[in-house]
Motif scaffolding. Structure first.
Motif, PDB file in Angstrom:
ATOM      1  N   SER C 342       0.842  -1.204   0.000  1.00  0.00           N
ATOM      2  CA  SER C 342       0.000   0.000   0.000  1.00  0.00           C
ATOM      3  C   SER C 342       0.868   1.241   0.000  1.00  0.00           C
ATOM      4  O   SER C 342       0.563   2.229  -0.653  1.00  0.00           O
ATOM      5  CB  SER C 342      -0.880   0.055   1.245  1.00  0.00           C
ATOM      6  OG  SER C 342      -1.746  -1.013   1.254  1.00  0.00           O
ATOM      7  N   HIS C 346       0.968   4.032  -2.876  1.00  0.00           N
ATOM      8  CA  HIS C 346       0.711   5.432  -2.551  1.00  0.00           C
ATOM      9  C   HIS C 346       1.850   6.328  -3.002  1.00  0.00           C
ATOM     10  O   HIS C 346       1.654   7.487  -3.361  1.00  0.00           O
ATOM     11  CB  HIS C 346       0.523   5.563  -1.035  1.00  0.00           C
ATOM     12  CG  HIS C 346       0.070   6.917  -0.575  1.00  0.00           C
ATOM     13  ND1 HIS C 346       0.896   7.771   0.109  1.00  0.00           N
ATOM     14  CD2 HIS C 346      -1.106   7.553  -0.709  1.00  0.00           C
ATOM     15  CE1 HIS C 346       0.244   8.892   0.377  1.00  0.00           C
ATOM     16  NE2 HIS C 346      -0.982   8.785  -0.107  1.00  0.00           N
ATOM     17  N   VAL C 433      -7.477  -0.833   4.080  1.00  0.00           N
ATOM     18  CA  VAL C 433      -6.439   0.195   4.210  1.00  0.00           C
ATOM     19  C   VAL C 433      -7.041   1.443   3.601  1.00  0.00           C
ATOM     20  O   VAL C 433      -7.433   1.452   2.450  1.00  0.00           O
ATOM     21  CB  VAL C 433      -5.167  -0.228   3.467  1.00  0.00           C
ATOM     22  CG1 VAL C 433      -4.132   0.884   3.547  1.00  0.00           C
ATOM     23  CG2 VAL C 433      -4.615  -1.508   4.062  1.00  0.00           C
ATOM     24  N   ALA C 434      -7.171   2.450   4.400  1.00  0.00           N
ATOM     25  CA  ALA C 434      -7.988   3.587   3.983  1.00  0.00           C
ATOM     26  C   ALA C 434      -7.257   4.608   3.120  1.00  0.00           C
ATOM     27  O   ALA C 434      -7.841   5.515   2.603  1.00  0.00           O
ATOM     28  CB  ALA C 434      -8.553   4.268   5.222  1.00  0.00           C
ATOM     29  N   LEU C 435      -5.968   4.435   2.972  1.00  0.00           N
ATOM     30  CA  LEU C 435      -5.226   5.477   2.258  1.00  0.00           C
ATOM     31  C   LEU C 435      -5.709   5.681   0.841  1.00  0.00           C
ATOM     32  O   LEU C 435      -6.026   4.745   0.148  1.00  0.00           O
ATOM     33  CB  LEU C 435      -3.747   5.092   2.200  1.00  0.00           C
ATOM     34  CG  LEU C 435      -3.016   5.237   3.513  1.00  0.00           C
ATOM     35  CD1 LEU C 435      -1.639   4.651   3.381  1.00  0.00           C
ATOM     36  CD2 LEU C 435      -2.933   6.709   3.880  1.00  0.00           C
ATOM     37  N   VAL C 436      -5.746   6.909   0.434  1.00  0.00           N
ATOM     38  CA  VAL C 436      -6.087   7.199  -0.964  1.00  0.00           C
ATOM     39  C   VAL C 436      -4.853   7.662  -1.695  1.00  0.00           C
ATOM     40  O   VAL C 436      -4.090   8.416  -1.171  1.00  0.00           O
ATOM     41  CB  VAL C 436      -7.157   8.307  -1.081  1.00  0.00           C
ATOM     42  CG1 VAL C 436      -8.324   7.752  -1.880  1.00  0.00           C
ATOM     43  CG2 VAL C 436      -7.629   8.790   0.253  1.00  0.00           C
TER      44      VAL C 436
END
Ligand SMILES: Cc1cc2nc3c(=O)[nH]c(=O)nc-3n(C[C@H](O)[C@H](O)[C@H](O)COP(=O)(O)O)c2cc1C
Ligand code: SF4
Ligand code: FES
Lengths: 177, 817, 436
Positions: C342, C346, C433-436
């Motif tokens: 992730s 990102h 996993v909340a990351l954008v």
């Protein structure tokens, strides 16, 4: 067309900082990233007006400025809370309970990732590694680090900021910069 | 750079040291796949499709960034390389919508081609694709992010190629997206180069989106009808009920004089062809005074009878000299040639002219006798130094501007600009000089050594020094120069070695109109009517008395001194501000594609074919001649060439004399042009007694002209006759070549679709007359989205024009938040 | 404020002034500071480079390139100005060592920068810190201002004819900017996309001039090497790996922290003795030896493993940034792999296809997989994907994402299989996993 001198939306201090900054580099454009960050610190986010002013001052197009800005994850185009709580959940922090901390904060603040509390005091963000792996788990509130956390310690940290926000309110400062 | 030898796939290749491997391979016929590489633009090495194996190097290397050096050994195809490319495609397809059946690029998509080639047909991954809505960036340009493969060609094309910099890259990683400068819209020159450059269907044009499939069109390469640069444009044509319609304009094969380039007008400016305002029926003014549709038969009869009557009338207001003829800036050379021949030999008048936007006569007069001094547009790509005086290429000569920029980028060409107001090309200029509006003639004097000529202009001396220090120079000047001013400028340059000239003028064939003798005092090739030379013999009844100029004709018409005006593809009433009522007494015939101001007052209106609906040749402002091919077809209209022949026939003229079809007796020069096709090796000797090399240029074949033209090349090369027809403009081309000194053409190249340069230096010096009045020149100054009458009837351009005007308003001061 | 830890096995060279108030310039001078620079001014470029070569110092940023050699690549003559660039972008997960140097010993960085400048003939140096390190940037800026005030920086440093300027620069959140050419782009005010190489920075770097770029720890080691002498420094480390480095131990250990240990120090000992062993007496499951991009090692692989570039390389991983992440037996490797990928998803700059699309796919696949919707074929696909990213990307970030993924899949295939068929993850509760 607004001339940078007459129509500046930067404070005099920021303008002065900018003027000094530009002189440091062999090429003016090198001031772009620091400038965006400092302007964001003052204004809260990169508004169109901020982008336009920076573009003018550095002889760039707004497209150029936006393209660079949107590359960097600390730069944003929307406001956040007065205290932006950034929780690192990357591996070292994750191993030491970062997700618990994050969930605890979600519950405590009543907001999720990228949320802002109704009073505008806090916003919450899950972020990548912030460089405090050996003192994990850690969060960063605006630019301040808080490491080796537990849920209880998080509560203390939040309480301190809330108190600070209250004092600022009493002094009549805007919560949203 | 010295040549080096290296090995690719076991073959020894040679190329200058430092050549990019991908280019060296392409030249040797080894095709290395690439998405992000685009010749002439900066390197990206982003797509990783061009990976090759270099001996002794651990990782695969990108051929687009590897430069060749002595002794290197490369492999460009192997299981390992195939796998790498296949995986890259698989990765792309993971997020790429598989909407090929409805995608505009389907069938012309590089990703499709690569998928086919590397067999990445099976979908490995089942994840949801990242979706984004399609965006409309301008009336011309649409963007579909999911289809974008981020090759950055559009960004570079817009920035480096166009110097517009309207596209950028926002966000990063898999969220990265091509972003237009207006946030959600494009503020630019709307050239559409980004669409051409896009290897997939991410960038599409409003004019073409979802209209048809590439394989359902015929692709006809012809010459753009808009400005004086003469770009080759490929028109995608589809058969419809009333003919063949154009559904797309682009620069498909990039084989033209314009290389990679095409502007908004060339790309989007074709819908005038289908305009509701198009004239499609002949009109004759009836007793009630209104224009009434009639048959072609009838209309031709009315015109020929009336013209014959006037010509043959012995009254004071009769005879050929009481007829005036005005020709067109957008017709073909053959038509214009035929028109003046018709005027001079059938009507018996030298009252022939066109609306002159540029003083080509003065230019050619100055160049006469000086060979190799007139620049081709091609020279602007390679000239080491360019002096641009006046003009604004970015707005009015977009291809020239592109060439200058490219030359600057690739060869660091030195550009000097002297204009009375700032122009965009100054960004590429080494030095600029700001002149007073009336300062152009003084500049020549200053350049020639008169220190005081320009008065006090800062940096004038350093400018002159730099210009004079150039060992070779290409002087390009604008319509600010006319008459004597041209003469003195050219004289200054001719005194130096290695100086070439180009004169910037409007419209697709203004140069051709002048070259073809649409002029009261000059015959084709600028031969004065007073000393007609060979024409005396060729043209029976030729008067050696110069006729009236176009404004004179209109004045005479208003005064009742002209009995008839015959106007082809031209709107002089509007251009000269003539009072329509005053022309009532003359018999006016107008041949045009729209009911122009002049047509509206005519007695007979004949619906003509546009340049996209006929064949022939045109000459750009640089004197480069190119073949025009018939693309579209409109029921009811006829090419000017055919109309003229019919009218002449109707008047009882010997059509065979007018159009010498089938008479071919010319000798084609020794063939030295490069081989055109593999099965034809040119013979370097004259072809004896070549009989009529007339090819049907698709005139009568609908849109399949491409095929006919290929035959024409082949047949011409063998001296074979394809078809005999009085409507065959090539017959007129034969005569042009024979009689016009500057048009000694390399036919094989011309028919192969290349541009061939005319040579004003061949114009005999002795034959020239005095300069024409500078006031006769009326520059049009059409910009990026305007194109005279044509532009007004081109919806796509009108829309782009108003769109650009609306967004270029200074933005109101945005509030702080 | 990060806690300082210590252990008797430590050999304190770089960290010897930590906790002693050396951010104050007078205190720094008191502790022997700026003597190395004076010596270098006297000895000259060739001498410096020879000492650096003798020291066996290898870059602490990750790749371990010999520093002296790197400096010697810079052309003596150059039409364009030369530059020194200090890489303090420190963004590799598991890495926070430079943090301590900026905090406790900023003048060592300034000294190292000046010395690098003297070595290559540069008159200007940039110290680039990641934007999140704002308080460290302020410390660094103050140190630079103090050095100017003392005449250690400026037109005539230390009263000589030599000029050297230093500028502290801030990043704004981008891991890829740690890559040397992307860092230069960023410093030039652009998107942090790497450049095509060749030309290499030593020839065409910042503003087109020859540039030496080094990690902050590498630079901070320089004055110490000058003071001790290259040979003495080399002697501290292992073969072809001179000196000490700051190892950051994080994750499931009793005493996480930054420890300065000689190169070649045994990893097992590092975990069990220096860092006090696995937390709560649990069993060791795996170790990431040098930051998140380095392939994971199994307990049996670290028994005799000496922590230097060559030995860890031989063991199939990399010493990287020296960030040791210890994973205990209660951890889900699939989740760990997902969190790792992730990050790279990102942070991919998006320039090249294999990295941009590859990291995105890997993240999506692993997310689904960890949520229990994986199939056996997914495991093969993940491996296929990672294999096809390796060595094919524009810069090493693609490898940095693919390498650890391959490690996890190959070494923990069984654990991946345990997630199949909708089985709930046996360890972790964090799926999304909340990351954008
Ligand atoms: C994706 C990527 C990220 C990197 N991040 C860093 C970093 O944060 N700090 C660092 O010093 N080096 C980083 N590097 C390594 C640098 O590119 C470079 O090798 C190093 O700064 C050279 O210094 P050294 O020789 O002293 O190690 C990174 C490399 C890559 C490919
Ligand atoms: S590998 Fe490619 S996409 Fe990834 S960071 Fe490097 S250049 Fe950017
Ligand atoms: S063509 Fe070489 S990487 Fe795209």
């Amino acid at each position: 067309m607004s001339s940078a001198e007459t129509m500046s939306i930067f404070s005099p201090a920021l303008s002065a900082r900018f003027d000094a900054l530009v002189l440091k580099y062999p090429v003016k454009r090198s001031a772009l990233i620091p400038m965006m960050l400092y302007a964001q610190d003052e204004v809260g986010y990169l508004s169109d007006a901020v982008i336009e002013e920076i573009a003018q001052r550095l002889d760039l197009t707004m497209l150029d400025v936006r393209n660079v800005a949107s590359y960097y994850s600390m730069l944003r185009f929307k406001p956040v809370g007065k205290y932006n709580v950034q929780v690192c959940t990357n591996i070292s922090c994750m191993l030491r309970g970062a997700y618990d901390i994050f969930e605890h904060l979600e519950e405590k603040l009543g907001i999720g990732h990228k949320g802002i509390t109704a009073d505008g005091v806090f916003s919450l963000e899950e972020v990548e590694c912030i460089g405090v792996c050996c003192w994990a788990p850690a969060i960063q509130v605006n630019y301040d680090f808080h490491d080796d956390l537990t849920n209880d310690k998080v509560d203390e940290v939040i309480a301190a900021y809330r108190a600070k926000a209250g004092r600022a309110d009493a002094k009549g400062e805007s919560a949203n910069a | 750079m010295p040549d080096v030898t290296f090995t690719v796939d076991g073959k020894k290749l040679t190329a200058p040291a430092g050549t990019l491997l991908i280019e060296a391979c392409r030249k040797a016929g080894i095709e290395i796949p690439a998405f992000c590489y685009y010749p002439g633009l900066s390197l990206q090495a982003a797509c990783r499709m061009c990976v090759v194996r270099q001996e002794k190097v651990p990782k695969l290397q990108t051929a687009c960034t590897t430069t060749v050096a002595e002794g290197q050994v490369f492999t460009t195809e192997s299981p390992e390389i195939t796998q790498a490319r296949k995986a890259t495609i698989e990765l792309l397809l993971g997020n790429h919508p598989l909407d090929c059946p409805v995608c505009d690029a389907g069938g012309e998509c590089e990703l499709q081609d690569m998928t086919f080639r590397y067999g990445a047909g099976e979908s490995l991954y089942t994840e949801a694709k990242n979706h984004r809505e399609e965006q409309k960036w301008s009336p011309a340009v649409y963007f579909d992010r999911p289809r974008c493969i981020l090759c950055y060609r559009c960004v570079r094309m817009c920035g480096e190629g166009m110097d517009v910099w309207a596209l950028g890259i926002a966000n990063r990683g898999s969220s990265a997206i091509i972003a237009p400068n207006g946030g959600d819209h494009l503020d630019c020159e709307q050239c559409g180069m980004c669409i051409d450059a896009c290897p997939v269907g991410a960038l599409t044009s409003d004019t073409y989106r979802y209209k048809t499939r590439p394989w359902e069109m015929n692709h006809v390469s012809t010459v753009c009808t808009h400005c004086g640069d003469g770009c080759k444009v490929t028109l995608g044509v589809r058969q419809v009920d009333d003919g063949a319609e154009i559904v797309r304009g682009d620069n498909r094969d990039k084989s033209g004089i314009n290389g990679d380039f095409l502007c908004a007008k060339g790309r989007f400016g074709f819908d005038f062809v289908d305009s509701k305002d198009r004239l499609t029926k002949p009109l004759v003014r009836n007793a009630a005074g209104t224009l009434e549709p009639v048959t072609w038969e009838h209309a031709i009869r009315v015109v020929s009878n009336k013209l014959k009557e006037i010509r043959d009338s012995k009254t004071e207001n009769g005879g050929g000299s009481s007829i005036g003829v005005i020709g067109s800036n957008t017709g073909t050379n053959e038509e214009n040639y035929l028109l003046q021949k018709f005027a001079r030999t059938v009507l018996g008048t030298n009252n022939i002219d066109h609306i002159r936007t540029t003083d080509y006569a003065a230019f050619v007069r100055a160049m006469a006798g000086h060979e190799h001094r007139a620049a081709s547009l091609r020279d602007t790509e390679t000239a080491k130094a360019i002096l641009l005086i006046g003009g604004n290429p970015t707005e009015e000569h977009p291809l020239l501007a592109w060439n200058i920029r490219t030359n600057f980028r690739h060869n660091t060409a030195r550009l000097y600009i002297a204009t009375d107001s700032p122009i965009k090309l100054e960004r590429q200029a080494r030095q600029t000089l700001s002149l007073p509006v009336e300062g152009y003639e003084s500049l020549t004097a200053f350049l020639s050594g008169d220190d005081s000529a320009l008065g006090e202009i800062e940096n004038a001396k350093t400018f002159r020094e730099a210009v004079n220090a150039e060992e070779s120079l290409l002087v390009i000047f604008g319509q600010e120069f006319r008459g004597a001013a041209i003469e003195s400028l050219v004289k200054w340059g001719l005194a130096k070695e290695n100086v070439k000239f180009a004169y910037l003028g409007d419209y697709a064939n203004s140069r051709g109109a002048a070259d073809m003798g649409l002029s009261p005092d000059l015959l084709p090739g600028y031969i004065p009517v007073t000393t007609p030379g060979a024409f005396a013999e060729e043209y029976p009844n030729l008067s050696t008395q110069p006729g009236m100029t176009a404004p004179e004709m209109l004045d005479a018409g208003c005064r009742g001194e002209l009995a008839a005006l015959y106007i082809v593809g031209s709107d002089p009433v509007t251009a000269y501000g003539t009072d329509p009522a005053a022309l009532k007494r003359a018999f006016v015939v107008v041949q045009d594609i729209f009911l122009t101001g002049t047509a509206a007052l005519a007695d007979v209106v004949l619906p003509a074919a546009s340049l996209y609906e006929k064949a022939g040749t045109v000459t750009n402002t640089f004197g480069d001649i190119q073949l025009v091919k018939k693309a579209a077809d409109k029921a009811g209209v006829k090419p000017d060439f055919e109309i003229l022949v019919r009218i002449a026939g109707g008047m009882g003229a010997d059509v065979k004399k007018l159009v010498p079809f089938g008479r071919g007796s010319i000798t084609v020069p020794a063939v030295t042009a490069p081989a055109l096709s593999v099965d034809f090796v040119p013979t370097p000797r004259p072809i004896p007694s070549l009989r009529g090399i007339h090819g049907d240029l698709g005139q009568s074949r609908g849109a399949h002209s491409g095929e006919a033209d290929r035959h024409a090349v082949w047949l011409a090369a063998r001296g074979l006759e394809l078809r005999l027809s009085p409507f065959d403009p090539l017959a007129a081309l034969d005569e042009i070549e024979r009689l016009v000194p500057s048009y000694k053409l390399d036919r094989l190249n011309l028919f192969a679709g290349n541009d061939v340069h005319s040579e004003p230096g061949f114009v005999p010096v002795a034959s020239l007359t005095a300069p024409t009045a500078a006031e006769l020149i009326l520059p049009a100054h059409d910009g990026l989205f305007t194109s005279g009458v044509l532009g007004d009837h081109t919806k796509a351009l009108v829309e782009l024009n108003s769109y650009q005007e609306s967004i270029s308003q200074p933005v109101a001061e945005a509030a702080a938040d | 404020m990060p806690k300082l830890t210590s252990h008797p096995d430590e050999v304190k060279i770089i960290s010897k002034r930590f906790g002693m108030g050396a951010a104050n310039i007078d205190r720094y001078i008191e502790l022997g500071g700026y003597e190395a620079t004076r010596k270098c001014l006297a000895e000259g470029s060739e001498w410096i480079i020879n000492e650096m070569k003798a020291s066996g110092l290898r870059g602490r940023g990750g790749a371990g390139f010999p520093t002296g050699l790197k400096w010697s690549f810079v052309p003596k003559q150059s039409a364009k100005p030369k530059y020194v660039l200090v890489n303090g972008d420190e963004s590799e997960p598991g890495t926070c060592k430079d943090h301590l140097i900026f905090l406790h010993d900023p003048h060592a960085i300034i000294e190292g920068t000046i010395i690098a400048g003297l070595a290559i003939g540069a008159k200007m140096g940039f110290i680039y810190l990641r934007g999140e390190y704002r308080y460290l940037i302020e410390i660094m800026e103050k140190a630079v201002a103090d050095a100017y005030a003392k005449g250690f920086l400026g037109k005539n440093i230390f009263g000589t004819e030599t000029e050297f300027q230093a500028v502290v620069q801030t990043g704004a959140g981008a891991y890829e900017v740690g890559e040397e050419s992307a860092l230069m782009e960023s410093l030039e005010g652009k998107r942090g996309v790497p450049r095509i190489k060749p030309p290499f920075p030593a020839v065409v770097g910042l503003y087109g001039g020859p540039t030496v770029i080094n990690n902050a720890e590498t630079i901070a080691s320089v004055p110490h090497i000058i003071t001790m002498g290259g040979a003495a420094y080399a002697a501290v480390g292992s073969e072809r790996n001179g000196g000490t480095r700051l190892f950051g131990i994080s994750g499931h250990v009793e005493r996480p922290g930054i420890y300065e240990l000689p190169m070649g120090y045994n990893l097992k000992k590092m975990i069990y003795e220096v860092a006090g062993g696995v937390r709560g007496g649990r069993k060791l499951k795996a170790v990431v030896p040098g930051g998140s991009s380095t392939p994971v090692l199994l307990p049996e692989e670290i028994e005799t493993l000496g922590m230097d570039f060559d030995q860890v390389g031989k063991a199939g991983s990399m010493l990287g940034s020296g960030g040791v992440v210890v994973i205990d037996d209660q951890t889900c490797i699939v989740e760990f792999a997902l969190r790792t990928i992730s990050f790279y998803q990102h942070e991919s700059c998006g320039w090249c296809i294999p990295c941009r699309e590859g990291t995105d796919w890997l993240k999506k696949s692993l997310t689904r997989f960890h949520a229990g919707f994986g199939t056996k074929k997914d495991i093969d696909n993940i491996q296929y994907l990672a294999e096809n990213m390796m060595g094919r990307t524009f810069c090493p970030l693609g490898d940095a994402a693919a390498m650890p993924t391959l490690g996890f899949v190959k070494k923990f295939r069984k654990e991946f299989e345990d997630h199949l068929d909708g089985k709930p993850c046996p360890y972790a509760k964090h799926v999304e996993v909340a990351l954008v």
